[in-house]
Design a protein around this motif. Sequence first.
Motif, PDB file in Angstrom:
ATOM      1  N   GLN A   1      63.574  49.646  66.378  1.00 35.38           N
ATOM      2  CA  GLN A   1      63.021  48.430  66.959  1.00 35.38           C
ATOM      3  C   GLN A   1      61.535  48.307  66.647  1.00 35.38           C
ATOM      4  OE1 GLN A   1      63.964  48.440  71.164  1.00 35.38           O
ATOM      5  NE2 GLN A   1      65.970  47.484  70.820  1.00 35.38           N
ATOM      6  N   GLU A   2      60.816  49.422  66.663  1.00 32.68           N
ATOM      7  CA  GLU A   2      59.382  49.383  66.353  1.00 32.68           C
ATOM      8  C   GLU A   2      59.142  48.926  64.923  1.00 32.68           C
ATOM      9  OE1 GLU A   2      60.940  51.825  67.773  1.00 32.68           O
ATOM     10  OE2 GLU A   2      59.972  52.285  69.681  1.00 32.68           O
TER      11      GLU A   2
ATOM     12  N   ALA B   1      59.918  45.226  64.642  1.00 32.57           N
ATOM     13  CA  ALA B   1      58.859  44.445  65.296  1.00 32.57           C
ATOM     14  C   ALA B   1      57.622  44.371  64.425  1.00 32.57           C
ATOM     15  CB  ALA B   1      58.530  45.069  66.655  1.00 32.57           C
ATOM     16  N   GLU B   2      57.288  45.482  63.762  1.00 28.19           N
ATOM     17  CA  GLU B   2      56.111  45.485  62.898  1.00 28.19           C
ATOM     18  C   GLU B   2      56.293  44.556  61.711  1.00 28.19           C
ATOM     19  OE1 GLU B   2      53.484  48.690  60.263  1.00 28.19           O
ATOM     20  OE2 GLU B   2      55.099  49.381  61.582  1.00 28.19           O
TER      21      GLU B   2
ATOM     22  N   VAL C   1      55.850  41.031  65.889  1.00 28.61           N
ATOM     23  CA  VAL C   1      56.091  40.836  67.318  1.00 28.61           C
ATOM     24  C   VAL C   1      56.080  42.216  67.985  1.00 28.61           C
ATOM     25  CG1 VAL C   1      57.451  38.741  66.965  1.00 28.61           C
ATOM     26  CG2 VAL C   1      58.607  40.963  67.018  1.00 28.61           C
ATOM     27  N   SER C   2      56.245  42.234  69.290  1.00 25.94           N
ATOM     28  CA  SER C   2      56.263  43.502  70.010  1.00 25.94           C
ATOM     29  C   SER C   2      57.673  44.087  70.037  1.00 25.94           C
ATOM     30  CB  SER C   2      55.774  43.301  71.445  1.00 25.94           C
ATOM     31  OG  SER C   2      56.689  42.486  72.163  1.00 25.94           O
ATOM     32  N   ARG C   3      57.749  45.387  70.324  1.00 25.55           N
ATOM     33  CA  ARG C   3      59.044  46.036  70.421  1.00 25.55           C
ATOM     34  C   ARG C   3      59.851  45.461  71.567  1.00 25.55           C
ATOM     35  NH1 ARG C   3      61.751  49.325  73.259  1.00 25.55           N
ATOM     36  NH2 ARG C   3      60.066  49.590  74.762  1.00 25.55           N
ATOM     37  N   GLN C   4      59.157  45.095  72.660  1.00 22.73           N
ATOM     38  CA  GLN C   4      59.842  44.517  73.807  1.00 22.73           C
ATOM     39  C   GLN C   4      60.524  43.200  73.435  1.00 22.73           C
ATOM     40  OE1 GLN C   4      56.764  45.729  73.852  1.00 22.73           O
ATOM     41  NE2 GLN C   4      56.959  47.513  75.217  1.00 22.73           N
ATOM     42  N   THR C   5      59.890  42.436  72.550  1.00 26.85           N
ATOM     43  CA  THR C   5      60.484  41.160  72.121  1.00 26.85           C
ATOM     44  C   THR C   5      61.791  41.397  71.375  1.00 26.85           C
ATOM     45  OG1 THR C   5      58.306  40.128  71.954  1.00 26.85           O
ATOM     46  CG2 THR C   5      60.110  39.089  70.753  1.00 26.85           C
TER      47      THR C   5
END
Length: 376
Positions: free
Chosen positions: A18-19, A22-23, A27-31
């Motif tokens: 997920q990280e 996201a990168e 966006v953020s990992r939470q997204t």
Amino acid sequence: MSFAENLVYLRQHYGVTQEELAEQLGVSRQTVGKWEAGTNYPEMDKLLALCDLFRVSMDDLVRGAVSIAKEGDTERYNRHMNRFDASIVAGVMCVLLGVGAAGIAEALRLPDNLQAVLLLSFVAIGATALVAGGLAHHEFKRRNPAIEPRYDERTLERASRRFPLLVTAGVGLVLLDVIFLVGLAPEDDGLVAFGLVVDDALAALFMVVLAVAVGLLVWAGMQKSKYDLSELTYIARRDDLGANLPPNAVVKSPEQVRAEHLMGALCGTIMLLALVVFLVWGVVPLIDQAGGWHGLDKSAVKDAIRTGQGGFAVSWIAFVVGGVLCAVVWLVGSVASKSKDDWVAEARQEDAWLKYAQGDAAESDPWPHGNAKNSR
């Protein structure tokens, strides 16, 4: 499947965290976690970015079943590549079997024209198989530009064990073939047994066994390319492609692609010249033996062909020389087109214990440092 299920499948299918995803998307990992949980939905620009990263269509990503599509890619690719490999192997074997069939006809003391018919018939069948396979392969690639097969570890392991066995069997068969040809050849060149000229029968048998051995070697090499996914060439740096690629995926720079096209054009030119040499070398002596250019006798030409006159008996050597020259071009070109990164990656693949110090390499680095920036 829902968008959330598709996204989870794709991320796990490519081995992306997920990280990392996201990168890539900014966006953020939470997204990303909310997207996969189905509590939130990405904007259109992010959806398009996901389609590019994972090489899927918008319809498959949002409403389709991506897992079925990806599994279907592998099955479709595998079926097609097996047929393509078989057509190439059949084409190569037919040419060699044609020489063997002509040898058997000669051992049976059949007419010369029948020997020629047998040889040319096998060559025609082989050429048809090669052309048909090549055209079908080109059409398959044109119709499936986004195909992306993935073999599981068990399948790849079986293929890696099978490859050296096939190569060993092919090489061993060639060596045994030569040994038996030399060992069984009679001292009397005209020896006849069971109605066969022994020398000619042994030579024909040699070509048949050689055809099987060459077929094994060609099949082994093409199957290895299939599992190495050499048909799926990514033109970029591996790190710039977004989602992680299979470890056996081929990544080429635009310079390498250009070099391969140039080598292909050069090899095509060499083989066309070989064809010209084959025809000229074969026809000119035939015309001279049939009365010359000004007094050409059609019946004399026919008799010359039936009795195997002319230069065609030896002019086929032009294709052998052309093939050797093409092999030299590819060997030299493949070495010359590799960058520093390619050499390091290849060395690491061959020897997993090989280490390369990226930092203090001023004295030991065999490549000028200026090439590192332009290696791709």
